[in-house]
Design an enzyme around this catalytic site. Structure first.
Site, PDB file in Angstrom:
ATOM      1  CG  HIS A  20      -1.882   1.138   1.263  1.00 13.59           C
ATOM      2  ND1 HIS A  20      -3.227   0.947   1.470  1.00 13.59           N
ATOM      3  CD2 HIS A  20      -1.729   2.477   1.100  1.00 13.59           C
ATOM      4  CE1 HIS A  20      -3.856   2.105   1.442  1.00 13.59           C
ATOM      5  NE2 HIS A  20      -2.967   3.067   1.225  1.00 13.59           N
TER       6      HIS A  20
ATOM      7  CG  HIS B 110      -0.846   7.053  -0.998  1.00 14.96           C
ATOM      8  ND1 HIS B 110      -2.078   7.180  -1.601  1.00 14.96           N
ATOM      9  CD2 HIS B 110      -1.064   6.360   0.142  1.00 14.96           C
ATOM     10  CE1 HIS B 110      -3.005   6.589  -0.846  1.00 14.96           C
ATOM     11  NE2 HIS B 110      -2.408   6.076   0.218  1.00 14.96           N
TER      12      HIS B 110
ATOM     13  CE  LYS C  29      -7.748   1.885  -0.820  1.00 11.10           C
ATOM     14  NZ  LYS C  29      -6.698   2.802  -0.476  1.00 11.10           N
TER      15      LYS C  29
ATOM     16  CG  HIS D  98      -9.908   4.375   3.195  1.00 16.74           C
ATOM     17  ND1 HIS D  98      -8.752   5.105   3.292  1.00 16.74           N
ATOM     18  CD2 HIS D  98     -10.632   4.712   4.297  1.00 16.74           C
ATOM     19  CE1 HIS D  98      -8.764   5.845   4.399  1.00 16.74           C
ATOM     20  NE2 HIS D  98      -9.909   5.627   5.020  1.00 16.74           N
TER      21      HIS D  98
ATOM     22  CG  HIS E  55      -5.023   2.264   5.733  1.00 21.24           C
ATOM     23  ND1 HIS E  55      -6.364   2.197   5.977  1.00 21.24           N
ATOM     24  CD2 HIS E  55      -4.886   2.973   4.589  1.00 21.24           C
ATOM     25  CE1 HIS E  55      -6.998   2.832   5.005  1.00 21.24           C
ATOM     26  NE2 HIS E  55      -6.131   3.318   4.160  1.00 21.24           N
TER      27      HIS E  55
ATOM     28  CG  ASP F  83      -1.732   4.771   4.091  1.00 20.18           C
ATOM     29  OD1 ASP F  83      -1.829   5.161   2.918  1.00 20.18           O
ATOM     30  OD2 ASP F  83      -2.456   5.203   5.013  1.00 20.18           O
TER      31      ASP F  83
HETATM   32  C1  NCD Z   1      -3.749   8.908   2.142  1.00 21.08           C
HETATM   33  C2  NCD Z   1      -3.279   9.960   1.145  1.00 21.08           C
HETATM   34  O1  NCD Z   1      -2.761  11.001   1.568  1.00 21.08           O
HETATM   35  O2  NCD Z   1      -3.397   9.735  -0.072  1.00 21.08           O
HETATM   36  N1  NCD Z   1      -3.864   9.500   3.438  1.00 21.08           N
HETATM   37  C3  NCD Z   1      -3.862   8.878   4.627  1.00 21.08           C
HETATM   38  O3  NCD Z   1      -4.060   9.551   5.639  1.00 21.08           O
HETATM   39  N2  NCD Z   1      -3.627   7.601   4.739  1.00 21.08           N
HETATM   40  C4  NCD Z   1      -5.008   8.299   1.677  1.00 21.08           C
HETATM   41  C5  NCD Z   1      -5.426   7.068   2.425  1.00 21.08           C
HETATM   42  O4  NCD Z   1      -4.828   6.006   2.272  1.00 21.08           O
HETATM   43  O5  NCD Z   1      -6.364   7.180   3.202  1.00 21.08           O
HETATM   44 ZN    ZN Z   2      -3.388   5.023   1.645  1.00 21.93          ZN
END
Ligand code: NCD
Ligand code: ZN
Length: 345
Positions: free
Chosen positions: A14, A16, A99, A136, A174, A247
């Site tokens: 996971h 970003h 997702k 999520h 998460h 995450d």
């Molecule tokens: C994530 C993001 O910033 O893209 N933020 C987070 O607090 N985890 C998005 C997500 O996974 O919820």
């Molecule tokens: Zn995330």
């Protein structure tokens, strides 16, 4: 005492990576430790179809070509997903799953689904084609207390989806509560969960240590100590339903330290070192390998990496800031000492 660990190159299930300069910098942090990562599709213009996923994948590869790194793409769940598109997703070696964000629940989720039931037709096809659904797991109902949104999501939606589509592989992302650990343990092997470093390290007091701490803010928000302990127990239990997903979610400092600060914690730069530190502090360093390099791969039906990553016990300090354009990112554990380092084999 274990002072050195050589493990198959781990998977971040996971992650970003964003776009532009941010992507260029953070993708290399992940690629230096992980062999593969599942790339979240919540860009400002989300990755809603296979064409966009392939373009984004190529861009990530451009920045990470000096590493052995394979981005595994996730498509943003949307009502435009029909059988034809799902078949293309299934056939693509670059795309691993879909997702789902309930609308408005987190960063860049305003194109998420309004009502869960609207997804059922698509879940049915995904089950048939054996395409994993990544969720999520929080309700987007602002009348529900923010600390209860994961628990209510499980009760109201996830239990039912699993019952209706028992063969659909689902990853609850998460996880942050005892309720989530129990749900995952008690249901069939089609349900698994990712665990972040922040949910292992902190309870919700971290958000208010001497003042409000925007860099400890993520979603799902940190919970009470009993939940942290339950998530930690799950991570170090050796149960294959729980595996690594950082995450890691970078936001510029100016966007976190603002009147409406973004949710998301950046951990990719030192992710494996921080997980090693956590497992070691809890006398479970020998459980790190399966959590990071085996269980996730097995769930997603991938081969374990043949490449290796070496971690050694030695003093390390997480940087206080990471420069991005004319701004910076404040990483998880910024400025703190940890006892593990990644090292060349
Ligand atoms: C994530 C993001 O910033 O893209 N933020 C987070 O607090 N985890 C998005 C997500 O996974 O919820
Ligand atoms: Zn995330």
């Amino acid at each position: 005492m274990i002072n050195e660990l050589i493990i198959p190159r781990p998977d971040d299930m996971h992650l970003h990576l964003r776009e532009g300069e941010m992507l260029k910098v953070v993708s290399q942090h992940s690629a230096s430790q992980f062999g593969r990562a599942i790339i979240m599709p919540n860009l400002k213009n989300p990755i809603i179809n296979i064409e966009l996923a392939h373009i984004y994948c190529d861009e990530i590869k451009k920045y990470t070509k000096s590493y052995q790194f394979e981005p595994l793409m996730a498509i943003y769940f949307n009502e435009g997903l029909n059988l034809e598109e799902l078949k293309k997703i299934k056939a693509s070696s670059k795309v691993i799953g879909i997702k789902l964000y309930p609308k408005g629940v987190t960063t860049n989720s305003n194109k998420g689904i309004e009502s869960f039931e609207l997804g059922y037709k698509i879940f049915e096809m995904m089950e048939e084609l054996d395409i994993p659904l990544l969720i999520h797991g929080e309700v987007n109902d602002i009348s529900v207390d923010i600390f209860d949104r994961e628990k209510i999501f499980i009760e109201k939606h996830l239990t039912r989806v699993h019952k209706e589509f028992p063969k659909l592989r689902i990853v609850l992302e998460h996880i942050s509560t005892k309720d989530a650990t129990e749900f995952v343990k008690e249901t069939s092997n089609k349900i698994a969960a990712t665990i972040t470093p922040q949910h292992l390290l902190y309870n919700r007091n971290e958000l208010f240590l001497g003042g409000f701490r925007p860099h400890a803010f993520c979603l799902p928000v940190l919970k009470r100590e009993e939940h942290r302990v339950a998530v930690l127990d799950a991570a170090i239990s050796g149960n294959s339903k729980f595996f690594l997903g950082t995450d890691s979610a970078p936001h510029k400092r100016s966007e976190k330290e603002s009147s409406c600060g973004c949710a998301g914690i950046y951990s990719a730069l030192n992710a494996m070192e921080i997980y090693a530190e956590i497992f070691d502090r809890n006398d479970a360093i020998e459980k790190l390998m399966d959590f990071s390099s085996k269980f996730g791969a097995d769930f997603y039906k991938l081969n374990q990496s043949k490449e290796k990553l070496k971690l050694i016990r030695s003093r390390n300090k997480v940087p206080t800031t990471i420069k991005i354009d004319d701004d910076e990112i404040i990483p998880l554990m910024a400025g703190q000492e940890i006892g593990w380092n990644c090292s060349e084999i």
